[in-house]
Design a protein around this motif. Structure first.
Motif, PDB file in Angstrom:
ATOM      1  N   VAL A  14       0.836  -1.203   0.000  1.00 16.62           N
ATOM      2  CA  VAL A  14       0.000   0.000   0.000  1.00 16.62           C
ATOM      3  C   VAL A  14       0.869   1.250   0.000  1.00 16.62           C
ATOM      4  CG1 VAL A  14      -1.656   1.343   1.347  1.00 16.62           C
ATOM      5  CG2 VAL A  14      -1.967  -1.121   1.094  1.00 16.62           C
ATOM      6  N   GLU A  20      -4.112   1.678  -5.932  1.00 21.62           N
ATOM      7  CA  GLU A  20      -4.865   1.127  -4.803  1.00 21.62           C
ATOM      8  C   GLU A  20      -4.627  -0.368  -4.683  1.00 21.62           C
ATOM      9  OE1 GLU A  20      -9.490   1.084  -3.086  1.00 21.62           O
ATOM     10  OE2 GLU A  20      -8.997   2.023  -5.006  1.00 21.62           O
ATOM     11  N   ILE A  22      -6.384  -3.812  -3.269  1.00 20.17           N
ATOM     12  CA  ILE A  22      -7.694  -4.354  -2.897  1.00 20.17           C
ATOM     13  C   ILE A  22      -7.518  -5.817  -2.509  1.00 20.17           C
ATOM     14  CG2 ILE A  22     -10.031  -4.854  -3.714  1.00 20.17           C
ATOM     15  CD1 ILE A  22      -9.764  -2.515  -5.634  1.00 20.17           C
TER      16      ILE A  22
END
Length: 460
Positions: A14, A20, A22
């Motif tokens: 991250v 992003e 997920i």
């Protein structure tokens, strides 16, 4: 079973990504793992939605460190669903979809997550184009690296014929540029060899002037279909290279151009796409009007709009295949038409026949694309909703292949098929090309990290 990924490792990813990360149970996970083919329902361990080339490198290094399988998602349109793997790290490129058109140099730079819609809409204001897929939702990267067959191919060549340069991130997380001068053997392999060698973060492609585009689509009842196909064959074989299109059987959909009484009825359609004015395509198709079409559409339209015309909705169950033919004699026409009559209801299967030739056949003979010399291709394209229809729809596609095999070259465009075995992959590249591709693979991905595709095993 996939290795466990620690919270600290995920936190590091991250931190490393501008995009992003997920994971299962997180917001947007089910949406992020959904593919075009509704038959595919896989649950990756991590989806890295990359925003930059550095993100791609960091994601690959994370996946390798965590000992996760690595899959790569561009458009997510592959019928085999290889961009989404259970327990994998998915390198999702969809945030990287910028397109930069240079109308002076007649080139376009396309990021790895762009779709045909991104490409075509960016080019349209300049009245330029390059060969794209036959729908707008296909990813440019996988389409081009797999060869790239589309409406403009007879005029401008395959998409891969127009590839001028590529930027990749390798299995070691390193950036590599390939063009005719730099890393030429890798550049050769990218003309049909697919995503075996790295993650394509950008492609540079040649553009062509396209000031006008037109089309003619005529639909006929099955009773006259064989004569329609023979007439289409005659017209296309003598047509200029700017003419593309195909014959398509399908149960008529509930679209505005379909009269209500024909919805759901099996129809045989002829599509002529033309890189020129509508008056000329109208003259070309005139002999077909003698066969009394029940639906007529003859018009000029922007190429980007043509590309959207046959978009198939995401989420349907899909199974496709193809055979490339060295000739299309009357017995092949009859076999093609007879199998169309057996499209299993209530599916939305499409039975497609399309011409090649022109710039496709005249293109580079040394590329790993042995199917380019075939004058005709048959593409059974099954789509349906109910899982109870799986066996019938899949068998119909296989029956089409069996019908066409007496005229088949044996070569096949791998973007048109799912997982049909290693032998079929070799046929897609040609045996000699496959051996050469395997040596390139050994140079750039010796551990076969990028194996969730029409895979080329590394070999010396």
């Amino acid at each position: 079973m996939a290795p466990h990924v620690s919270e600290s490792a995920l936190a590091g990813l991250v931190e490393d990504l501008a995009g992003e990360v997920i994971t299962p149970g997180g917001p947007g996970y089910d949406e992020a793992r959904a593919l075009h083919n509704g038959m595919i329902d896989r649950r990756p361990s991590v989806i890295a939605q990359c925003a930059t080339q550095a993100d791609v490198s960091n994601a690959i290094l994370f996946g390798r460190e965590a000992e996760l399988p690595i899959a790569v998602r561009g458009g997510g349109h592959s019928v085999a669903g290889t961009s989404m793997i259970d327990g994998a790290l998915v390198v999702d490129l969809r945030r990287m979809h910028a397109v930069v058109v240079d109308p002076e140099d007649m080139t376009v730079r396309v990021e790895g997550g762009a779709t045909m819609s991104h490409l075509d809409r960016a080019c349209q204001p300049f009245h330029v184009a390059t060969t794209g897929g036959r729908v707008s939702t296909t990813g440019v990267g996988g389409f081009t690296l797999g060869g790239g067959s589309g409406w403009l191919e007879r005029k401008f060549g395959l998409a891969s014929d127009n590839l001028l340069a590529a930027d990749l991130i390798t299995a070691e997380g390193k950036h590599v540029h390939a063009d005719a001068e730099e890393n030429p053997e890798l550049f050769w392999a990218l003309h049909g060899g697919g995503g075996n060698f790295g993650v394509a973060t950008s492609l540079t492609m040649r553009l062509h002037e396209l000031p006008e585009m037109s089309m003619a689509m005529l639909f006929f009842p099955p009773a006259v279909a064989a004569e329609v196909v023979r007439t289409y064959r005659r017209l296309v074989e003598s047509a200029p290279d700017g003419v593309g299109g195909g014959v398509i059987y399908f149960p008529a959909p509930p679209e505005p151009f379909v009269p209500e009484h024909l919805v759901g009825e099996l129809l045989c359609g002829t599509l002529f796409t033309y890189a020129g004015p509508v008056a000329e395509v109208r003259e070309l198709v005139a002999p077909l009007f003698a066969l009394k079409p029940v639906i007529e559409m003859v018009t000029d339209l922007p190429y980007a709009d043509l590309q959207c015309m046959l978009d198939d909705p995401p989420g349907l169950r899909n199974y496709w295949s193809a055979e490339y033919l060295d000739e299309l004699p009357d017995p092949a026409v009859d076999a093609f038409c007879a199998r169309a009559e057996l499209i299993p209801p209530p599916t939305a299967c499409q039975h497609v026949l399309f011409p090649l030739g022109g710039a496709v056949a005249a293109g580079p003979s040394d590329h790993p694309i042995p199917w380019r010399t075939a004058p005709w291709g048959v593409h059974p394209f099954a789509t349906w909703v109910d899982p109870a229809d799986d066996d019938r729809a899949i068998q119909w596609v296989r029956d089409v292949r069996a019908d066409m095999r007496p005229w088949s070259t044996g070569a096949v465009y791998l973007n048109f098929i799912g997982s049909e075995g290693e032998g079929r992959v070799v046929e897609g590249f040609g045996a000699e090309n496959y051996r050469r591709l395997a040596r390139v693979k050994a140079s750039y991905d010796p551990d076969n990290v990028f194996r969730h595709n029409h895979n080329i095993a590394p070999a010396d």
